[in-house]
Design a protein around this motif. Structure first.
Motif, mmCIF file in Angstrom:
data_model
loop_
_atom_site.group_PDB
_atom_site.id
_atom_site.type_symbol
_atom_site.label_atom_id
_atom_site.label_comp_id
_atom_site.label_asym_id
_atom_site.label_seq_id
_atom_site.Cartn_x
_atom_site.Cartn_y
_atom_site.Cartn_z
ATOM 1 N N ASN A 1 -3.085 62.311 -33.501
ATOM 2 C CA ASN A 1 -3.039 63.619 -32.852
ATOM 3 C C ASN A 1 -1.656 64.238 -33.022
ATOM 4 O OD1 ASN A 1 -5.730 63.778 -31.080
ATOM 5 N ND2 ASN A 1 -4.940 61.690 -30.970
ATOM 6 N N GLU A 2 -1.554 65.198 -33.909
ATOM 7 C CA GLU A 2 -0.281 65.871 -34.151
ATOM 8 C C GLU A 2 0.172 66.566 -32.872
ATOM 9 O OE1 GLU A 2 3.044 66.894 -36.223
ATOM 10 O OE2 GLU A 2 1.397 65.629 -36.913
ATOM 11 N N GLY A 3 1.432 66.383 -32.536
ATOM 12 C CA GLY A 3 1.976 67.029 -31.342
ATOM 13 C C GLY A 3 1.849 66.209 -30.082
ATOM 14 N N LEU A 4 1.293 64.986 -30.187
ATOM 15 C CA LEU A 4 1.114 64.148 -29.010
ATOM 16 C C LEU A 4 2.201 63.085 -28.945
ATOM 17 C CD1 LEU A 4 -2.179 62.904 -27.512
ATOM 18 C CD2 LEU A 4 -0.328 61.258 -27.834
ATOM 19 N N PHE A 5 2.774 62.932 -27.744
ATOM 20 C CA PHE A 5 3.822 61.951 -27.489
ATOM 21 C C PHE A 5 3.377 61.014 -26.373
ATOM 22 C CE2 PHE A 5 5.869 65.591 -29.317
ATOM 23 C CZ PHE A 5 6.957 65.129 -30.042
ATOM 24 N N LEU A 6 3.767 59.753 -26.452
ATOM 25 C CA LEU A 6 3.564 58.818 -25.359
ATOM 26 C C LEU A 6 4.845 58.737 -24.526
ATOM 27 C CD1 LEU A 6 1.194 57.987 -27.281
ATOM 28 C CD2 LEU A 6 1.563 55.630 -26.500
ATOM 29 N N ALA A 7 4.686 58.793 -23.214
ATOM 30 C CA ALA A 7 5.812 58.534 -22.325
ATOM 31 C C ALA A 7 5.830 57.065 -21.908
ATOM 32 C CB ALA A 7 5.729 59.420 -21.079
ATOM 33 N N CYS A 8 4.829 56.308 -22.354
ATOM 34 C CA CYS A 8 4.664 54.899 -21.990
ATOM 35 C C CYS A 8 4.748 54.024 -23.237
ATOM 36 C CB CYS A 8 3.305 54.706 -21.313
ATOM 37 S SG CYS A 8 1.936 55.450 -22.246
ATOM 38 N N PHE A 9 4.820 52.717 -23.032
ATOM 39 C CA PHE A 9 4.769 51.801 -24.172
ATOM 40 C C PHE A 9 3.355 51.738 -24.739
ATOM 41 C CE2 PHE A 9 4.875 48.872 -20.332
ATOM 42 C CZ PHE A 9 3.496 48.730 -20.226
ATOM 43 N N GLY A 10 3.191 51.073 -25.888
ATOM 44 C CA GLY A 10 1.892 50.926 -26.512
ATOM 45 C C GLY A 10 1.196 49.645 -26.082
ATOM 46 N N ASP A 11 -0.108 49.585 -26.284
ATOM 47 C CA ASP A 11 -0.871 48.393 -25.927
ATOM 48 C C ASP A 11 -0.430 47.174 -26.720
ATOM 49 O OD1 ASP A 11 -2.587 49.454 -23.956
ATOM 50 O OD2 ASP A 11 -3.815 50.394 -25.501
ATOM 51 N N ASN A 12 0.002 47.383 -27.967
ATOM 52 C CA ASN A 12 0.478 46.253 -28.755
ATOM 53 C C ASN A 12 1.656 45.566 -28.082
ATOM 54 O OD1 ASN A 12 1.778 48.747 -29.327
ATOM 55 N ND2 ASN A 12 2.725 47.871 -31.148
ATOM 56 N N VAL A 13 2.522 46.359 -27.458
ATOM 57 C CA VAL A 13 3.707 45.809 -26.802
ATOM 58 C C VAL A 13 3.340 45.101 -25.508
ATOM 59 C CG1 VAL A 13 5.915 46.425 -25.737
ATOM 60 C CG2 VAL A 13 5.246 47.474 -27.899
ATOM 61 N N GLN A 14 2.501 45.720 -24.679
ATOM 62 C CA GLN A 14 2.182 45.077 -23.407
ATOM 63 C C GLN A 14 1.288 43.848 -23.594
ATOM 64 O OE1 GLN A 14 -0.205 46.843 -20.330
ATOM 65 N NE2 GLN A 14 -1.261 48.256 -21.710
ATOM 66 N N ALA A 15 0.396 43.870 -24.576
ATOM 67 C CA ALA A 15 -0.447 42.702 -24.829
ATOM 68 C C ALA A 15 0.390 41.530 -25.330
ATOM 69 C CB ALA A 15 -1.534 43.048 -25.841
ATOM 70 N N ARG A 16 1.346 41.840 -26.193
ATOM 71 C CA ARG A 16 2.234 40.797 -26.689
ATOM 72 C C ARG A 16 3.035 40.182 -25.550
ATOM 73 N NH1 ARG A 16 4.580 39.856 -31.880
ATOM 74 N NH2 ARG A 16 6.336 38.399 -31.699
ATOM 75 N N ALA A 17 3.539 41.031 -24.662
ATOM 76 C CA ALA A 17 4.315 40.534 -23.529
ATOM 77 C C ALA A 17 3.466 39.619 -22.648
ATOM 78 C CB ALA A 17 4.850 41.704 -22.714
ATOM 79 N N GLY A 18 2.217 39.992 -22.404
ATOM 80 C CA GLY A 18 1.337 39.163 -21.587
ATOM 81 C C GLY A 18 1.046 37.826 -22.234
ATOM 82 N N ALA A 19 0.798 37.836 -23.554
ATOM 83 C CA ALA A 19 0.516 36.590 -24.271
ATOM 84 C C ALA A 19 1.725 35.665 -24.247
ATOM 85 C CB ALA A 19 0.117 36.910 -25.713
ATOM 86 N N GLU A 20 2.911 36.228 -24.456
ATOM 87 C CA GLU A 20 4.117 35.406 -24.481
ATOM 88 C C GLU A 20 4.454 34.873 -23.092
ATOM 89 O OE1 GLU A 20 7.142 37.700 -26.404
ATOM 90 O OE2 GLU A 20 6.189 37.534 -28.382
ATOM 91 N N TYR A 21 4.205 35.662 -22.070
ATOM 92 C CA TYR A 21 4.464 35.185 -20.715
ATOM 93 C C TYR A 21 3.525 34.024 -20.375
ATOM 94 C CZ TYR A 21 5.302 35.273 -15.678
ATOM 95 O OH TYR A 21 5.631 34.914 -14.383
ATOM 96 N N ALA A 22 2.248 34.163 -20.709
ATOM 97 C CA ALA A 22 1.269 33.119 -20.401
ATOM 98 C C ALA A 22 1.585 31.827 -21.163
ATOM 99 C CB ALA A 22 -0.138 33.599 -20.738
ATOM 100 N N PHE A 23 1.847 31.959 -22.463
ATOM 101 C CA PHE A 23 2.021 30.768 -23.308
ATOM 102 C C PHE A 23 3.411 30.147 -23.133
ATOM 103 C CE2 PHE A 23 2.721 28.287 -27.116
ATOM 104 C CZ PHE A 23 1.486 27.689 -27.351
ATOM 105 N N ASN A 24 4.443 30.986 -23.217
ATOM 106 C CA ASN A 24 5.808 30.457 -23.204
ATOM 107 C C ASN A 24 6.336 30.168 -21.803
ATOM 108 O OD1 ASN A 24 5.940 30.668 -26.020
ATOM 109 N ND2 ASN A 24 6.765 32.736 -25.935
ATOM 110 N N GLU A 25 6.077 31.071 -20.856
ATOM 111 C CA GLU A 25 6.644 30.918 -19.519
ATOM 112 C C GLU A 25 5.789 30.036 -18.611
ATOM 113 O OE1 GLU A 25 9.645 32.097 -18.881
ATOM 114 O OE2 GLU A 25 9.699 32.925 -20.920
#
Length: 398
Positions: free
Chosen positions: A153-177
């Motif tokens: 979508n041309e002209g569209l900006f996210l003010a939030c992070f992407g799902d790729n980033v939050q999913a990765r964080a959740g996986a790493e927290y579960a597995f590593n932490e």
């Protein structure tokens, strides 16, 4: 964030004008100020549209976000507006229906807004984004997290992070932490957000060495049968990719079946409906922990409580606030309320300091590189939290 993220991120009747509420000051002082009153428009204003779902399945996320946006407008106008012009926030209720959301986009464009903010779900933005893009109106989504939205979508900006980033964080927290090596994956197959979140989580979790024992779609499933399948899998955790309303029903069914495994999920689990006794351990990724004593979030929390009489419901309240402040700063830098000038100014944003983190759009990428907060609840009470640094979360392929 590298430009690779952008490459990867690869009718109903017309909404009656009475359903569009023009808010000059957005003074929402009462506890329940979800019905916004029509106010006269001034020629000396900057019109900003907002699409939020005030009723239905998306309201647990969108109502707080709309209130945060209203607070930001109040603050900006009290300080003299943008170059002496007050902001008119024109709010349209999408009613958690994609057809209504699309009509909202058309109605706001007809109101000659300079830009539009809003929405907390990918499917909802997909209903509005092509319309705003075709009209050349900048759109800042406060909470829809698909990393593909900006590319499509041309002209569209996210003010939030992407799902790729939050999913990765959740996986790493579960597995590593937490050392969790096995998982049952439950997905709302009707939601683009849920499908993407599950995909990114599964990919990263497998890369780390985790095993997905079972996968199932929750749509139209018999809760008793689904709970039995999860029980038979004997996994150490459950990852639930679903909207807030659907997640609540599934979690209640799992707990009723005496399944006490920790339930992980994305930012859609940042809902007051899940913060209560009997929900067990729920761990979710979100945009910020809103703490009155925090140097970053404290001022916002106090202002929100003063304005509405209660603390922010979740991080989406701060995302709505940040979206307005981000857009206002861009309009001020542009020195114009012309949509094209605003688009260029937004694209040049660097180091914007928001309640939910810093925002910069680099290398022609309209997705900010923001940290992820992992919140762990036990029966609704915060038991632990950790901020996962975005710099340690490189791009997931796919």
């Amino acid at each position: 964030m590298s430009s690779d993220i952008c490459r990867m991120a690869s009718a109903f009747a017309f909404i009656a004008l009475l359903e569009i509420c023009i808010i000059g000051s957005m003074a929402l002082a009462q506890t329940d100020r979800d019905q916004f009153a029509m106010e006269g428009a001034s020629e000396q204003t900057v019109k900003i549209g907002a699409i939020y779902n005030q009723v239905g399945s998306q309201s647990p996320l969108d109502l707080p976000s709309a209130r945060g946006a209203g607070l930001a407008v109040d603050e900006i106008n009290r300080l003299g507006g943008i170059d002496g012009k007050e902001i008119e926030l024109i709010l349209c209720d999408g009613k958690s229906d994609t057809a209504n959301v699309g009509e909202c986009a058309k109605a706001l464009i007809a109101e000659n807004v300079s830009a539009i903010i809003g929405l907390s779900d990918t499917d909802m933005v997909l209903a509005a984004g092509p319309i705003t893009s075709a009209a050349g109106i900048p759109f800042v989504t406060s909470g829809a997290t698909s990393p593909r939205l900006a590319e499509e979508n041309e002209g569209l900006f996210l003010a939030c992070f992407g799902d790729n980033v939050q999913a990765r964080a959740g996986a790493e927290y579960a597995f590593n932490e937490m050392g969790i090596k096995t998982c049952s994956l439950l997905v709302d197959g009707d939601m683009e957000f849920a499908r993407l979140l599950a995909y990114y989580f599964k990919e990263r979790y497998a890369d780390l060495g985790g095993e997905i024992i079972m996968e199932a779609f929750i749509n139209d499933s018999d809760q008793a049968i689904l709970s039995q399948e999860v029980s038979d899998a004997h996994s150490e955790m459950i990852y639930l990719a679903a909207g807030p309303e659907e997640a609540k029903a599934v979690i209640e069914a799992l707990r009723k079946a005496d399944i006490d495994s920790p339930i992980f999920g994305g930012d859609s689990l940042d809902s007051l409906d899940l913060r209560r006794d009997g929900m067990g351990r729920i761990i979710f990724s979100t945009h910020a922990l809103l703490d009155e004593n925090s140097s970053r979030t404290g001022e916002f929390v106090r202002a929100y409580k003063s304005e509405y009489g209660y603390p922010p419901e979740n991080a989406f309240s701060a995302l709505g606030y940040d979206a307005v402040k981000l857009l206002a700063e861009a309009i001020d830098r542009a020195g114009s309320s012309d949509p094209e000038a605003i688009f260029q100014a937004l694209g040049n944003t660097s180091g914007f300091s928001g309640v939910t983190g810093d925002i910069s759009y680099q290398d022609d990428c309209r997705i900010p590189n923001k940290d992820v907060t992992i919140v762990s609840l036990i029966d609704g009470e915060i038991a632990d939290l950790e901020v996962m640094q975005s710099t340690n979360m490189p791009l997931i392929s796919g």
